[in-house]
Design a protein around this motif. Sequence first.
Motif, short mmCIF file in Angstrom:
data_model
loop_
_atom_site.label_atom_id
_atom_site.label_comp_id
_atom_site.label_asym_id
_atom_site.label_seq_id
_atom_site.Cartn_x
_atom_site.Cartn_y
_atom_site.Cartn_z
N TRP A 145 -2.84 -3.67 12.12
CA TRP A 145 -4.08 -3.45 12.60
C TRP A 145 -5.58 -4.61 12.00
O TRP A 145 -4.82 -5.11 11.44
N GLY B 11 -11.91 4.27 14.84
CA GLY B 11 -10.81 5.35 14.77
C GLY B 11 -10.00 5.77 15.13
O GLY B 11 -9.47 6.45 15.20
N GLN C 108 -14.32 -2.56 -3.28
CA GLN C 108 -13.53 -1.46 -2.65
C GLN C 108 -14.65 -0.11 -2.44
O GLN C 108 -14.13 0.63 -1.24
N ARG D 152 -9.62 -2.83 17.53
CA ARG D 152 -8.30 -3.52 16.66
C ARG D 152 -7.53 -3.34 17.82
O ARG D 152 -7.11 -2.74 18.72
N GLY E 295 -11.99 1.79 5.33
CA GLY E 295 -10.89 0.51 5.58
C GLY E 295 -9.83 0.32 4.48
O GLY E 295 -9.07 0.27 3.65
N ARG E 296 -10.71 0.72 3.37
CA ARG E 296 -10.42 0.53 1.64
C ARG E 296 -9.50 2.37 1.12
O ARG E 296 -8.68 1.58 -0.29
N MET E 297 -9.35 3.19 2.05
CA MET E 297 -8.75 4.01 0.99
C MET E 297 -7.26 4.46 1.91
O MET E 297 -6.46 3.92 2.37
N GLN E 298 -6.45 4.29 0.05
CA GLN E 298 -5.29 3.75 -0.37
C GLN E 298 -4.60 5.13 0.25
O GLN E 298 -3.05 5.33 1.08
N PHE E 299 -4.87 6.27 -0.26
CA PHE E 299 -4.30 7.39 0.12
C PHE E 299 -5.02 8.28 0.50
O PHE E 299 -6.24 8.48 -0.98
N GLU F 129 -6.51 8.77 9.53
CA GLU F 129 -6.66 8.63 9.98
C GLU F 129 -7.57 7.11 10.97
O GLU F 129 -6.87 6.08 10.66
N LEU F 130 -7.82 7.37 10.19
CA LEU F 130 -9.25 6.11 10.39
C LEU F 130 -8.97 5.31 9.40
O LEU F 130 -9.04 3.98 9.58
N GLY F 131 -8.43 5.89 8.49
CA GLY F 131 -8.20 4.64 6.79
C GLY F 131 -7.09 3.86 7.66
O GLY F 131 -6.77 2.69 7.10
N GLU F 132 -5.95 3.72 8.41
CA GLU F 132 -4.80 3.58 9.24
C GLU F 132 -5.39 2.31 10.03
O GLU F 132 -5.47 1.48 10.27
N SER F 133 -6.28 2.84 10.69
CA SER F 133 -6.51 1.57 11.75
C SER F 133 -7.98 0.75 11.27
O SER F 133 -7.91 -0.49 12.10
N MET F 134 -8.37 1.47 10.13
CA MET F 134 -9.57 0.47 9.86
C MET F 134 -8.82 -0.60 8.72
O MET F 134 -9.63 -1.03 7.52
N ALA F 135 -7.73 -0.77 7.66
CA ALA F 135 -6.60 -0.63 6.61
C ALA F 135 -7.22 -2.46 6.75
O ALA F 135 -6.90 -3.41 7.74
N ARG G 184 0.93 -0.88 -0.05
CA ARG G 184 0.13 -0.63 0.01
C ARG G 184 0.68 1.49 -0.21
O ARG G 184 1.48 1.61 0.72
N PRO H 165 -15.74 2.96 2.06
CA PRO H 165 -15.46 2.55 3.32
C PRO H 165 -13.52 2.85 4.01
O PRO H 165 -12.87 3.03 3.16
#
Lengths: 491, 141
Positions: A454, A480, A379, A464, B81-85, B132-138, A294, B79
């Motif tokens: 996570w 989050g 996605q 998580r 969790g699906r965001m790459q950047f 932040e959300l993206g990272e923790s739900m990745a 990623r 979602p």
Amino acid sequence: VTEDQPDAVPSGEGWRRLHPLSPVARVGRLVPALAFLFLVSTVHSKAENSTAETDYLVVITLVSALYGYIHWMVTRWRFEGDTLRIETGLIRKDSRRLPLARVQAVDIVRPLLARMLGVSELRVRLAGSGSTDGRLAYLADAEAAELRLVLLAGHHESDLALSSNTGLPMASVTPGRLLGSVLLSLVSIILIGSVVSLAVLDEFEPRTAGTVAGFLAVYLLSFAGVVWRRLAGQYGFIAVEGPEGVRIRRGLLQTISETVPYGRIQAVRQVEPLLWRPFGWCRLEVDVAGSTARNQRGEGTSVVRKALLPVGSQQDSWHLLARLLGAPDPERTPPPRRARLKAPLSFHFLSAGHDDTHAVCVTGRINRATTWVPLEKSQSIRRVQGPLQRPLGLATVHVDVAGKRTRAEFRDREVAEADLLVERLSELGRLARTRGRPSPAASTSNGRLAPSGWYPDPSGRHERRYWHDGHWTEHVADRGRRSAEAATPAR
Amino acid sequence: MRRAEVAAFTVVGSALFGLIFLAALGAPAALAALAVVLTVGAALSWFVRRRYRAWRYLERNEDLIVARGVMVQRLSVVPYGRMQFVELTAGPIERLFQLSTVKLHTAAAASDARIPGLERAEAARLRDRLTELGESMAAGM
């Protein structure tokens, strides 16, 4: 993976070389080009009425043979613990370390000449790159097959029994059926049709036929090329069930072995072209994610489409599907009748449905295409309503998966149903994703360390928890928001 | 924000056309050109206004919803969790009005959503929150 410091490890025991015939096999790659050059110079000299000058062909061959020999001299490989190390290069040294735990796929490629010599090329792909990271050209056939097993097993001593080559054959394609399916494709029909009509034209109007043939020659040749590639590429196709994925072997002149890993499948598509339908044939394609990286610019993901079955019966296809996705067969419903006004040409095929884990959609105008998408891989979910759909009270819902081409489309559904679908599908996707992430501690049992990241908290107190370097950390996250709480004692 | 853009374009455009026609053909032609430019500007600003109003987003617990479009109405549920950047951009005109665009990227080419015309502070907040959300739900591929 690549390191520019040669001989960082003192050169010790265990180095192995490529097969002594590899320089010869390497020159074999040039044969088609050389033959073409020879042909051109012969034709040219005939036109000029002089003798052919083919000396430079000999020079090219000699130079490439010399290069191949030097390449063979300086290339060596060995195992260093859990990494495969390949060193090559005379002037610009290239030393690669391929960690076995990250090996994603190992392909064996055998061009014609190499096959006659009994040698194969081994290509290693690592997770996170999508391209070939290491290649050994060439090894003896038996050695290549053995090395492939070793690499796929993850460790070069243990687990060998696990990935023995004798999996259950899942599907194969007989030459007759392949020929039939290629002949019944649009390209072949255009090709044959134009050749026949040219021949007929030649009977009556030879001059016109000549002009037209000259005009069409380039297109016809490229069409013939496509037909040939399909035939030669998929000849002798066989799919075998392996522990890590479906193994595919195919090819007439060049044999290709590849693996479709079970867990990386983004979507499966079954296509039934019009002309194949009387025979009950279909084609099965999968989209496979090539990488887990990623990276910040988002180039990390490469999705490749692979033919899982070039042609086969519905039963073959269903059998493969059962193994890959667990044969999801949710009830499919057609869109409301008024959708015919918006999509008159594809209405007869349109239908879609989903269960808790998969979405299935049928689309197509002439060729029926059925797409299965695991909701775990979705996605995003999109609802699109165009100006034609609005007065009819229709909307389309897309389930997007990684890659550019494939998505499941719930086309032209009732607006109320579409709104419900958006909610249901995103909720089911969320559930499937959480379920789909087993505790990384489990995956360490087969000797591979799960990547840091996570994961669902094993203690269940938080959503998580961060997993790093083989153990749980005190970092936790809920919706989050991050906080710290000591991990439960190691199990 | 788009309204401001169109207004600016209209004013500059009409002034320019007016000057050109005044120099070339005299007063009546210049007035006609002015009227045409103003009408087009008004029509454009109406379209842009509708487009602007249709563009909205909603942060939910697990995903972000972006809706847009007047003729073709689109709604994406992405979602976290699906965001790459998440990307923050600001073109020259956006910078003039202290605005930014937030773009979300996922592995699927079709699902890329963007939210244009956000106040700078709001855009930065959204970017940080999404990252932040993206990272923790990745979730993996």
